[in-house]
Design a protein around this motif. Structure first.
Motif, PDB file in Angstrom:
ATOM      1  N   SER A  29       0.824  -1.201   0.000  1.00 30.60           N
ATOM      2  CA  SER A  29       0.000   0.000   0.000  1.00 30.60           C
ATOM      3  C   SER A  29       0.862   1.256   0.000  1.00 30.60           C
ATOM      4  CB  SER A  29      -0.894   0.010   1.244  1.00 30.60           C
ATOM      5  OG  SER A  29      -0.082   0.161   2.397  1.00 30.60           O
ATOM      6  N   GLU A  30       0.217   2.386  -0.176  1.00 29.40           N
ATOM      7  CA  GLU A  30       0.900   3.675  -0.085  1.00 29.40           C
ATOM      8  C   GLU A  30       1.466   3.865   1.321  1.00 29.40           C
ATOM      9  OE1 GLU A  30       1.888   7.086  -2.450  1.00 29.40           O
ATOM     10  OE2 GLU A  30       0.846   5.260  -3.007  1.00 29.40           O
ATOM     11  N   MET A  31       0.751   3.381   2.338  1.00 27.18           N
ATOM     12  CA  MET A  31       1.224   3.470   3.719  1.00 27.18           C
ATOM     13  C   MET A  31       2.519   2.686   3.891  1.00 27.18           C
ATOM     14  SD  MET A  31      -0.484   2.203   7.290  1.00 27.18           S
ATOM     15  CE  MET A  31      -1.446   3.629   7.701  1.00 27.18           C
ATOM     16  N   PHE A  32       2.570   1.490   3.329  1.00 25.58           N
ATOM     17  CA  PHE A  32       3.783   0.672   3.395  1.00 25.58           C
ATOM     18  C   PHE A  32       4.960   1.412   2.759  1.00 25.58           C
ATOM     19  CE2 PHE A  32       6.661  -2.219   1.150  1.00 25.58           C
ATOM     20  CZ  PHE A  32       7.172  -2.948   2.210  1.00 25.58           C
ATOM     21  N   LEU A  33       4.735   1.990   1.581  1.00 25.00           N
ATOM     22  CA  LEU A  33       5.808   2.707   0.892  1.00 25.00           C
ATOM     23  C   LEU A  33       6.282   3.903   1.715  1.00 25.00           C
ATOM     24  CD1 LEU A  33       4.518   2.594  -2.781  1.00 25.00           C
ATOM     25  CD2 LEU A  33       6.287   1.166  -1.739  1.00 25.00           C
ATOM     26  N   ASN A  34       5.356   4.630   2.331  1.00 24.60           N
ATOM     27  CA  ASN A  34       5.727   5.754   3.201  1.00 24.60           C
ATOM     28  C   ASN A  34       6.563   5.283   4.391  1.00 24.60           C
ATOM     29  OD1 ASN A  34       4.666   8.215   2.102  1.00 24.60           O
ATOM     30  ND2 ASN A  34       2.627   7.452   2.529  1.00 24.60           N
ATOM     31  N   GLN A  35       6.153   4.179   5.003  1.00 23.96           N
ATOM     32  CA  GLN A  35       6.875   3.640   6.146  1.00 23.96           C
ATOM     33  C   GLN A  35       8.265   3.163   5.725  1.00 23.96           C
ATOM     34  OE1 GLN A  35       3.801   0.879   7.145  1.00 23.96           O
ATOM     35  NE2 GLN A  35       3.092   2.119   8.860  1.00 23.96           N
ATOM     36  N   LEU A  36       8.347   2.558   4.547  1.00 27.28           N
ATOM     37  CA  LEU A  36       9.628   2.098   4.034  1.00 27.28           C
ATOM     38  C   LEU A  36      10.565   3.284   3.801  1.00 27.28           C
ATOM     39  CD1 LEU A  36      11.404  -0.211   3.045  1.00 27.28           C
ATOM     40  CD2 LEU A  36      10.259  -0.043   0.824  1.00 27.28           C
TER      41      LEU A  36
ATOM     42  N   ASP B  90      10.453   6.249   5.280  1.00 31.07           N
ATOM     43  CA  ASP B  90      10.826   6.775   6.591  1.00 31.07           C
ATOM     44  C   ASP B  90      11.919   5.925   7.240  1.00 31.07           C
ATOM     45  OD1 ASP B  90       8.995   8.820   6.358  1.00 31.07           O
ATOM     46  OD2 ASP B  90       7.507   7.895   7.693  1.00 31.07           O
ATOM     47  N   TYR B  91      11.755   4.614   7.176  1.00 29.76           N
ATOM     48  CA  TYR B  91      12.747   3.711   7.767  1.00 29.76           C
ATOM     49  C   TYR B  91      14.106   3.906   7.103  1.00 29.76           C
ATOM     50  CZ  TYR B  91      15.085  -0.502   9.349  1.00 29.76           C
ATOM     51  OH  TYR B  91      16.001  -1.378   9.903  1.00 29.76           O
ATOM     52  N   ILE B  92      14.115   3.967   5.789  1.00 24.23           N
ATOM     53  CA  ILE B  92      15.371   4.123   5.052  1.00 24.23           C
ATOM     54  C   ILE B  92      16.050   5.441   5.419  1.00 24.23           C
ATOM     55  CG2 ILE B  92      16.349   4.465   2.744  1.00 24.23           C
ATOM     56  CD1 ILE B  92      14.098   2.425   1.808  1.00 24.23           C
ATOM     57  N   LYS B  93      15.300   6.521   5.399  1.00 18.37           N
ATOM     58  CA  LYS B  93      15.892   7.832   5.709  1.00 18.37           C
ATOM     59  C   LYS B  93      16.462   7.888   7.121  1.00 18.37           C
ATOM     60  CE  LYS B  93      13.557  10.897   2.510  1.00 18.37           C
ATOM     61  NZ  LYS B  93      12.664  12.056   2.377  1.00 18.37           N
ATOM     62  N   GLU B  94      15.823   7.209   8.056  1.00 15.22           N
ATOM     63  CA  GLU B  94      16.257   7.252   9.449  1.00 15.22           C
ATOM     64  C   GLU B  94      17.351   6.246   9.796  1.00 15.22           C
ATOM     65  OE1 GLU B  94      12.894   7.024  12.083  1.00 15.22           O
ATOM     66  OE2 GLU B  94      11.837   8.602  10.980  1.00 15.22           O
ATOM     67  N   ASN B  95      17.438   5.139   9.050  1.00 15.72           N
ATOM     68  CA  ASN B  95      18.292   4.037   9.486  1.00 15.72           C
ATOM     69  C   ASN B  95      19.331   3.552   8.493  1.00 15.72           C
ATOM     70  OD1 ASN B  95      16.906   3.489  12.093  1.00 15.72           O
ATOM     71  ND2 ASN B  95      15.187   3.189  10.715  1.00 15.72           N
ATOM     72  N   VAL B  96      19.254   3.958   7.244  1.00 16.12           N
ATOM     73  CA  VAL B  96      20.159   3.427   6.229  1.00 16.12           C
ATOM     74  C   VAL B  96      21.254   4.449   5.938  1.00 16.12           C
ATOM     75  CG1 VAL B  96      20.339   2.704   3.821  1.00 16.12           C
ATOM     76  CG2 VAL B  96      18.427   1.912   5.219  1.00 16.12           C
ATOM     77  N   GLU B  97      22.490   3.995   6.063  1.00 20.60           N
ATOM     78  CA  GLU B  97      23.641   4.836   5.758  1.00 20.60           C
ATOM     79  C   GLU B  97      24.399   4.207   4.597  1.00 20.60           C
ATOM     80  OE1 GLU B  97      25.828   5.154   9.384  1.00 20.60           O
ATOM     81  OE2 GLU B  97      24.222   6.251  10.395  1.00 20.60           O
ATOM     82  N   GLU B  98      24.853   5.056   3.691  1.00 24.47           N
ATOM     83  CA  GLU B  98      25.499   4.556   2.467  1.00 24.47           C
ATOM     84  C   GLU B  98      26.688   3.646   2.755  1.00 24.47           C
ATOM     85  OE1 GLU B  98      26.934   6.204  -1.878  1.00 24.47           O
ATOM     86  OE2 GLU B  98      26.329   7.639  -0.348  1.00 24.47           O
ATOM     87  N   GLN B  99      27.467   3.944   3.786  1.00 23.93           N
ATOM     88  CA  GLN B  99      28.651   3.137   4.073  1.00 23.93           C
ATOM     89  C   GLN B  99      28.304   1.708   4.498  1.00 23.93           C
ATOM     90  OE1 GLN B  99      27.814   5.925   5.733  1.00 23.93           O
ATOM     91  NE2 GLN B  99      28.127   5.727   7.937  1.00 23.93           N
TER      92      GLN B  99
ATOM     93  N   GLN C 243      18.025  10.819   0.231  1.00 26.24           N
ATOM     94  CA  GLN C 243      17.221  11.570  -0.731  1.00 26.24           C
ATOM     95  C   GLN C 243      16.098  10.726  -1.338  1.00 26.24           C
ATOM     96  OE1 GLN C 243      20.175  12.986  -3.479  1.00 26.24           O
ATOM     97  NE2 GLN C 243      20.882  14.572  -2.091  1.00 26.24           N
ATOM     98  N   ILE C 244      15.863   9.557  -0.789  1.00 32.81           N
ATOM     99  CA  ILE C 244      14.864   8.660  -1.360  1.00 32.81           C
ATOM    100  C   ILE C 244      13.454   9.230  -1.194  1.00 32.81           C
ATOM    101  CG2 ILE C 244      14.603   7.264   0.720  1.00 32.81           C
ATOM    102  CD1 ILE C 244      14.456   4.852  -1.358  1.00 32.81           C
ATOM    103  N   THR C 245      12.622   8.959  -2.181  1.00 28.86           N
ATOM    104  CA  THR C 245      11.217   9.354  -2.142  1.00 28.86           C
ATOM    105  C   THR C 245      10.366   8.137  -2.495  1.00 28.86           C
ATOM    106  OG1 THR C 245      11.107   9.930  -4.485  1.00 28.86           O
ATOM    107  CG2 THR C 245      11.812  11.687  -2.956  1.00 28.86           C
ATOM    108  N   ILE C 246       9.088   8.261  -2.290  1.00 27.26           N
ATOM    109  CA  ILE C 246       8.183   7.170  -2.680  1.00 27.26           C
ATOM    110  C   ILE C 246       8.309   6.892  -4.173  1.00 27.26           C
ATOM    111  CG2 ILE C 246       5.748   6.574  -2.990  1.00 27.26           C
ATOM    112  CD1 ILE C 246       5.203   7.744  -0.298  1.00 27.26           C
TER     113      ILE C 246
END
Length: 127
Positions: free
Chosen positions: A58-65, A67-76, A102-105
């Motif tokens: 769903s759109e909610m899942f994509l939004n949550q994904l 948010d998770y990436i922006k908060e927890n994923v580091e390029e290194q 910089q990820i977006t839905i």
């Protein structure tokens, strides 16, 4: 046949469960995967830390994904997000590279449009 979604990372990622009282809500989970590598990956996932991602398409899942990436994923950490059908492989044309901050839905909507795909949150010249 089952669709599998995974994060694969050089370093550990935070776990999110449906019981967590945070803004991710009950529809989205990131849980450690016990097998290494998952059978669904067809041998393509090579990172030591693997997490199954649960949630509906769903759109909610994509939004949550996002948010998770922006908060927890580091390029290194060379994180990858895989969306693949059991025992299939991701063709090279369905592997994308995106800056995690910089990820977006729109960057990840193709997971709903392609059977097998991967997003890599690092660029080739990084070690």
């Amino acid at each position: 046949m089952s669709l599998y979604r995974y994060f694969a990372s050089k370093n550990p990622l935070p776990v999110v469960t449906a019981l967590d009282e945070n803004h991710f809500g009950e529809q989205f989970e990131v849980l450690p995967y016990r097998q290494n590598p998952p059978i669904a990956a067809g041998g393509q996932i090579q990172k030591p830390n693997i997490y199954k991602v649960r949630g509906n398409n769903s759109e909610m899942f994509l939004n949550q994904l996002v948010d998770y990436i922006k908060e927890n994923v580091e390029e290194q950490n060379r994180v990858e997000f895989w969306s693949i059908w059991h025992n299939e492989k991701v063709p090279s044309k369905n592997i994308y590279r995106v800056n995690p901050q910089q990820i977006t839905i729109e960057n990840i909507k193709f997971i709903n449009e392609n059977d097998n795909c991967c997003i890599k949150f690092f660029f080739k010249n990084n070690k």
